[in-house]
Design a protein around this motif. Structure first.
Motif, short mmCIF file in Angstrom:
data_model
loop_
_atom_site.label_atom_id
_atom_site.label_comp_id
_atom_site.label_asym_id
_atom_site.label_seq_id
_atom_site.Cartn_x
_atom_site.Cartn_y
_atom_site.Cartn_z
N ALA A 32 42.95 53.14 39.07
CA ALA A 32 43.37 53.74 37.80
C ALA A 32 42.57 53.20 36.62
N LYS A 88 42.02 48.15 39.46
CA LYS A 88 42.67 49.20 40.24
C LYS A 88 41.88 50.49 40.11
N SER A 125 49.22 48.69 30.17
CA SER A 125 48.64 48.95 31.48
C SER A 125 47.62 47.90 31.90
#
Length: 119
Positions: A87, A85, A61
């Motif tokens: 996230a 991001k 990721s």
């Protein structure tokens, strides 16, 4: 042995931030400095691993966006994070495996630093 993270904060999406992890105490050398993160409501996950004499390894990721490095003389590690991001929002923890002056190996955690990615 004390492990302290720093460099967290609020960043806009697409921005960059560098986290630092400093280990102090009766340390002979630092064998490994690894980074984990824990997002709200989720389990802690491994982000990046760097052992002495080895190359960094990253979670899928964060590959190509995060770079892990270390200054062995200062027992300090750095996590450069680019193209952030939402996230990536989480508390980031440093885990240091150090060799003490006694020759013992000790595994220590920092208290974490909050990183928030938001516009």
């Amino acid at each position: 042995v004390q492990v302290v993270e720093s460099g967290g904060g609020l960043v806009q999406p697409g921005g960059s931030l560098r986290l630092s992890c400093a280990a102090s105490g009766s340390i002979f050398s630092t064998y490994a400095m690894n980074w984990y993160r824990q997002a709200p409501g989720k389990q802690r996950e491994l982000v990046a691993v760097l052992t002495s004499g080895g190359s960094p390894n990253y979670a899928d990721s964060v590959k190509a966006r995060f770079t892990l490095s270390r200054d062995s003389a200062k027992n300090t590690g750095y996590l450069q994070r680019n193209s952030l991001k939402p996230a990536d929002t989480a508390v980031y923890y440093c885990n240091a495996s150090v060799i003490l002056v006694t020759g013992d190996l000790l595994d220590s955690w920092g208290h974490g630093t909050q990183v928030t990615i938001s516009s």
